[in-house]
Structures are given as structure tokens and as C-alpha cells.
Design a protein around this motif. Structure first.
Motif, PDB file in Angstrom:
ATOM      1  N   ASN A 208       0.839  -1.198   0.000  1.00 21.42           N
ATOM      2  CA  ASN A 208       0.000   0.000   0.000  1.00 21.42           C
ATOM      3  C   ASN A 208       0.874   1.248   0.000  1.00 21.42           C
ATOM      4  O   ASN A 208       1.553   1.547   0.980  1.00 21.42           O
ATOM      5  N   TYR A 317     -14.361  -8.201  -0.659  1.00 19.65           N
ATOM      6  CA  TYR A 317     -13.250  -7.533   0.005  1.00 19.65           C
ATOM      7  C   TYR A 317     -13.716  -6.960   1.335  1.00 19.65           C
ATOM      8  O   TYR A 317     -14.837  -6.463   1.462  1.00 19.65           O
ATOM      9  N   ASP A 319     -12.361  -4.662   4.864  1.00 22.12           N
ATOM     10  CA  ASP A 319     -11.377  -3.965   5.686  1.00 22.12           C
ATOM     11  C   ASP A 319     -11.993  -3.765   7.066  1.00 22.12           C
ATOM     12  O   ASP A 319     -12.901  -2.960   7.244  1.00 22.12           O
ATOM     13  N   SER A 322      -8.829  -2.183  12.748  1.00 19.25           N
ATOM     14  CA  SER A 322      -7.743  -3.053  13.202  1.00 19.25           C
ATOM     15  C   SER A 322      -6.771  -2.346  14.118  1.00 19.25           C
ATOM     16  O   SER A 322      -5.558  -2.409  13.933  1.00 19.25           O
ATOM     17  N   THR A 344      -7.903  -7.091   5.685  1.00 19.29           N
ATOM     18  CA  THR A 344      -7.528  -5.688   5.515  1.00 19.29           C
ATOM     19  C   THR A 344      -7.096  -5.443   4.079  1.00 19.29           C
ATOM     20  O   THR A 344      -6.563  -6.337   3.413  1.00 19.29           O
ATOM     21  N   LEU A 345      -7.334  -4.230   3.599  1.00 24.15           N
ATOM     22  CA  LEU A 345      -6.798  -3.786   2.316  1.00 24.15           C
ATOM     23  C   LEU A 345      -5.643  -2.817   2.511  1.00 24.15           C
ATOM     24  O   LEU A 345      -4.786  -2.680   1.642  1.00 24.15           O
ATOM     25  N   THR A 346      -5.609  -2.150   3.648  1.00 19.99           N
ATOM     26  CA  THR A 346      -4.622  -1.098   3.879  1.00 19.99           C
ATOM     27  C   THR A 346      -3.374  -1.578   4.599  1.00 19.99           C
ATOM     28  O   THR A 346      -2.278  -1.065   4.377  1.00 19.99           O
ATOM     29  N   GLY A 348      -3.936  -1.988   8.080  1.00 14.55           N
ATOM     30  CA  GLY A 348      -4.410  -1.781   9.443  1.00 14.55           C
ATOM     31  C   GLY A 348      -3.717  -0.653  10.172  1.00 14.55           C
ATOM     32  O   GLY A 348      -2.799  -0.005   9.664  1.00 14.55           O
ATOM     33  N   SER A 363      -9.467   3.657   4.797  1.00 11.85           N
ATOM     34  CA  SER A 363      -9.907   2.320   4.392  1.00 11.85           C
ATOM     35  C   SER A 363     -10.999   2.396   3.333  1.00 11.85           C
ATOM     36  O   SER A 363     -11.018   1.599   2.389  1.00 11.85           O
ATOM     37  N   THR A 366      -9.325   3.329   0.054  1.00 15.77           N
ATOM     38  CA  THR A 366      -8.636   2.168  -0.513  1.00 15.77           C
ATOM     39  C   THR A 366      -9.636   1.176  -1.073  1.00 15.77           C
ATOM     40  O   THR A 366      -9.415   0.594  -2.146  1.00 15.77           O
ATOM     41  N   MET A 367     -10.742   0.968  -0.367  1.00 15.10           N
ATOM     42  CA  MET A 367     -11.782   0.060  -0.842  1.00 15.10           C
ATOM     43  C   MET A 367     -12.350   0.535  -2.177  1.00 15.10           C
ATOM     44  O   MET A 367     -12.581  -0.271  -3.092  1.00 15.10           O
ATOM     45  N   CYS A 381     -16.670  -2.343   4.844  1.00 14.89           N
ATOM     46  CA  CYS A 381     -15.781  -1.630   5.757  1.00 14.89           C
ATOM     47  C   CYS A 381     -16.424  -1.552   7.132  1.00 14.89           C
ATOM     48  O   CYS A 381     -17.617  -1.233   7.249  1.00 14.89           O
TER      49      CYS A 381
END
Length: 492
Positions: A208, A317, A319, A322, A344-346, A348, A363, A366-367, A381
């Protein structure tokens, strides 16, 4: 369904922007409101419609650690906007709650273009201060926003504060021990599993570009204490704690389908919020029915999926908020998500970064990017404020919702779950329900335990060095103890 067939009042997320700075000379850093402006400009560019920021009907800012009284007014001034200003209350749930609120107002015809932004410049400010310098901030302390958004919650009662349970770094490892015991895991097996999970978060951060910490770490490096990774609240090392020592900003632009079309936002930028929910667990941890679950996440999270006409198997997906591993595991369990899937996508709040209340703006941004890469996919999310206290959820997709955006405040149902009385003055026989051992830089300092008494829950402490050491080696949940009049515990 083409854009022309969509109800003009349908909310759509059209722009998402993020900004990161790490200047060699800290005093040259942008101040937080300038960082927000950079993120908003990036969000408008992301939408393919730079003029959106000047046409905003509402500009809302996520509250942060800075002195501005109405930062949205400063943003309006920068962009030539005249929309109403808003400032959120505290809580990591607020970015998703703000999106939920924006979508409701857009659906009702009460808003057209809503800017949502937040930023923290803690890293540069601290380093400038160490050099006896000051980053120039815009002086604004006497201007009030048009509205305050959200509800402030007192996070600790007097007993929790007096017994040393006033901070997230103390309470989330307590939840972790309760979650471990609820699964019947061994101490070592549990630490291995959590460290492996956190390694996957680290891998997401490495990939990321907006993550603050992108240094690869193995599960073993995350799990085991070292000079750069000391124990904080057992079993958490530093690399399992939320990190707010950073300079990050993020922004979102949410508008009506009608406004998006009028601004010329290309169809491939449209991300639709399908559903959102809000709810909170008991204000005080002392009153939770147990310390390994969250009725609010169970009800509000699953309801968000139901309102979107989906179940957990439809979510591509995720996120999850976290701040600490326990927050992720409890959320995933309540939502019916496997702990083995990507959560997670980022990266955390440890690795991507935990900018106080603003993580979820990152988040969601990013999503949005991930869903655009795979049109038709669905994302979830989650957002969490306090000590697993305040929660918000959002379901997103590039496919428009058949019934428009749907929202529910789930509090009435959540409040039906049983709570526990705080037995604040109790001394005598009790049983450890959950605990942590808090560590200083050189050694353990205090064991903090939630104990069950004949009348409810009590909080107790111990500073016995040998006992603290033993509590990090062997399971003490379920151990009978005696609480003295100073609320110190010893094994029975």
C-alpha cells in the motif's frame, strides 16, 4: 442499469484521495488543514471533476489532534466553496458514520455534494518540537461549525480510570485474553496464530503506497519482543498496537447521482454505498455481558449486509477496523468471516497507520480503488470507536443498489442484550475473567484483571513480579483469586 436509469437522489462515492508526508525537515511539513486540502484535491482529481470541491453543499471534517475550531470553513475558503460546515465528535467509527449520514441526506434531498476529510500531522509536529521549532498552523479558535456530527461518549467510568484501565493499550489486550480463552487456545498457539494474522496485515501495508510502515516483518518478528519491538500489554508487542506517530490525510467526495452526472464524473469512477448501519455496545467495558464478543458488531454488521441484500459469502473484500488484533478477531467472528481470509486492504492501524479518528477514511478510499479495479465486486468496511464501543458499517459496490441506499441505527436491538453490574467495592473471593500484564520499557509493571464476583464484575491489580511473570507463561483465566480492600489480587 445505466447511470441515466438510476434515481437521481442515489448517493454515490465519486472521489477518494490520500496524502502522506515525511519531510526531512519537519518544520517544512504541511499543517493538517493543508494536508486535508491536498487529499480533497486528490479526491476531486480521482473523480475526474476538479470543480466538485468548489460546489460542495457540505464540508465535514473528522475531528483530530489539532487546534482548529472549524477546519471545514478553512477548506471551503481554499476551494471557494460556500457549503455548510461540520465537525465530527471523537471515535474511529466517525468516518463511516459520516458517509452513512451523507448518504441519508443525499437520498432525502438535503445535500448534493458532501466533502469528508481528516488529517493528522503528529509525526512532524513531535519532531519539530524536539528541535525547539514550530510548524506554522493557521490560527483559528473562535469560529464554530454549522453543526457537530455524532455523539460523544464518556469512555471510562471512575473505577476503570482509577484501576489503570483508561487507555486502549490496556483494554484491547484484556479482550484478547478473553477471546483466547473462549476458543480454548493455548498461550503459545494463540500468540502464533495472531502473529501469523498480523503478518498478513504487514504484507498488505507493504503493498500500500499510502501505508506509514512498509517494512516487511515476519510473524516471528511481530510475535517476539526485541529492542525495537517491546512488549506493551501482554500478549501484544509494539507491532501489534495502533500507531499514531504519522502524517496522513484522506478525503472522500459523496454526491447524488444527479450531481455526479452534472459534474461529468465518468461512470467508471462511481462506487455506490449500498447500506450502512450504526450502533454501540455498553459505554463502559465494565458492563459488557462478556469480554470476548460484541453484540453491536453482531447486530449492526450483519444488518448492513442484510440491508444490502447480501450475506457474508457475497462479500469480496473486507477492511475491518484493526487498532489491535482483538478488534479484528472479534469483528470477524461476529460477522461470520473466517479468520484465515484477508481482513484488511490497507495494512491496518499498526502498519498503514492509526491517525486517531480518521483511519476509516483511508480504508474507504482504498476500498473504492479496489472495487473499481474489479467492477461488480462487493466490499465491507467496519469502523470502531472507543474500546469496541461505537461501531459503523458500510457495504459498497460499483453496481448500483436496486432499492437505493439503506440505513439503520441498530441500537434498540443491541440494548436488549444482557449487561453486567460493576461490583466496584467488592473484596473477597473472585475468578479471573480476562487480564493483561502491562510492560514498561524494561520490565512488567502491573497486571490488570477483570474478575467475576458473586454480584458482577470487578477490576483488580497486582504488581507482584513473580506473579506477573507467571501470568505471561501460563493461562490464568478461570483462576480463583482473593481481592483485598486495596483491590489487589492474589491466587486463592
Amino acid at each position: 442499469m445505466t447511470n441515466s436509469q438510476i434515481d437521481p437522489r442515489t448517493p454515490v462515492l465519486v472521489g477518494a484521495g490520500q496524502f502522506k508526508q515525511r519531510p526531512e525537515v519537519p518544520v517544512e511539513a504541511l499543517e493538517p488543514v493543508a494536508m486535508m486540502a491536498e487529499a480533497l484535491a486528490a479526491a476531486a482529481q480521482d473523480a475526474g471533476a476538479p470543480g466538485l470541491t468548489s460546489r460542495a453543499t457540505h464540508t465535514w471534517v473528522v475531528k483530530g489532534a489539532w487546534p482548529y475550531s472549524d477546519p471545514a470553513a478553512l477548506l471551503n475558503e481554499r476551494f471557494g466553496a460556500t457549503g455548510k460546515t461540520g465537525l465530527s465528535t471523537d471515535g474511529g467509527n466517525t468516518p463511516q458514520s459520516l458517509v452513512n449520514e451523507a448518504c441519508q441526506r443525499i437520498s432525502a434531498g438535503e445535500a448534493d455534494i458532501v466533502l469528508i476529510a481528516g488529517a493528522e500531522g503528529i509525526w512532524s509536529r513531535r519532531r519539530a518540537r524536539r528541535a525547539d521549532q514550530r510548524i506554522p498552523y493557521t490560527d483559528q479558535t473562535d469560529v464554530l461549525p454549522d453543526e457537530y456530527l455524532g455523539k460523544d461518549v464518556v469512555m471510562n467510568n471512575k473505577v476503570e480510570a482509577e484501576r489503570g484501565l483508561r487507555d486502549p493499550i490496556c483494554l484491547y489486550p484484556v479482550f484478547e485474553s478473553a477471546f483466547r480463552a473462549s476458543r480454548g487456545e493455548s498461550m503459545d498457539g494463540h500468540r502464533d496464530r495472531v502473529s501469523t494474522m498480523w503478518e498478513k496485515f504487514n504484507q498488505a501495508a507493504v503493498a500500500n503506497p499510502y501505508a506509514w510502515v512498509r517494512t516487511p516483518m515476519t510473524a516471528e518478528e511481530i510475535r517476539n519482543p526485541s529492542p525495537s519491538n517491546r512488549l506493551v500489554g501482554f500478549p501484544y508487542t509494539k507491532s501489534m498496537n495502533s500507531n499514531w506517530d504519522l502524517d496522513l490525510a484522506a478525503a472522500l467526495i459523496v454526491c447524488s447521482a444527479e450531481a455526479a452526472s452534472a459534474a461529468g464524473v465518468p461512470a467508471d469512477r462511481w462506487v455506490f454505498p449500498h447500506a450502512g448501519t450504526d450502533g454501540r455496545d455498553t459505554d463502559f467495558v465494565s458492563n459488557r455481558g462478556d469480554l470476548h464478543s460484541s453484540p453491536a458488531i453482531r447486530v449492526a454488521g450483519r444488518r448492513a449486509m442484510e440491508l444490502a441484500g447480501m450475506d457474508v459469502d457475497d462479500i469480496d473484500y473486507v477492511d475491518l477496523y484493526s487498532c489491535f488484533p482483538s478488534a479484528v478477531q472479534i469483528s470477524a467472528t461476529e460477522l461470520g468471516l473466517s479468520l484465515d481470509r484477508d481482513l484488511t486492504l490497507t495494512g491496518g492501524l499498526t502498519f498503514a497507520g492509526g491517525p486517531l479518528n480518521n483511519y476509516v477514511t483511508h480504508s474507504i478510499a482504498t476500498m473504492a480503488g479496489k472495487l473499481r479495479e474489479e467492477p461488480g465486486s462487493v466490499g465491507l468496511c467496519s469502523a470502531n470507536g472507543g474500546y469496541l464501543t461505537k461501531h459503523a458499517f458500510g457495504v459498497y459496490s460499483t453496481t448500483p443498489p436496486e432499492s437505493g441506499f439503506r440505513h439503520q441505527n441498530c441500537q434498540d436491538e443491541i440494548d436488549r442484550f444482557p449487561s453486567v453490574d460493576l461490583d466496584a467495592d467488592y473484596s473477597g473471593d473472585a475468578t479471573i475473567e480476562a487480564y493483561t500484564v502491562m510492560h514498561g520499557r524494561e520490565a512488567p509493571e502491573v497486571a490488570l484483571a477483570a474478575v467475576r464476583t458473586p454480584n458482577g464484575r470487578q477490576w483488580a491489580r497486582s504488581t507482584d513480579a513473580s506473579l506477573m511473570d507467571e501470568m505471561t507463561q501460563a493461562e490464568f483465566i478461570g483462576t480463583d483469586v482473593v481481592i483485598d480492600e486495596a483491590f489487589e489480587f492474589t491466587p486463592a
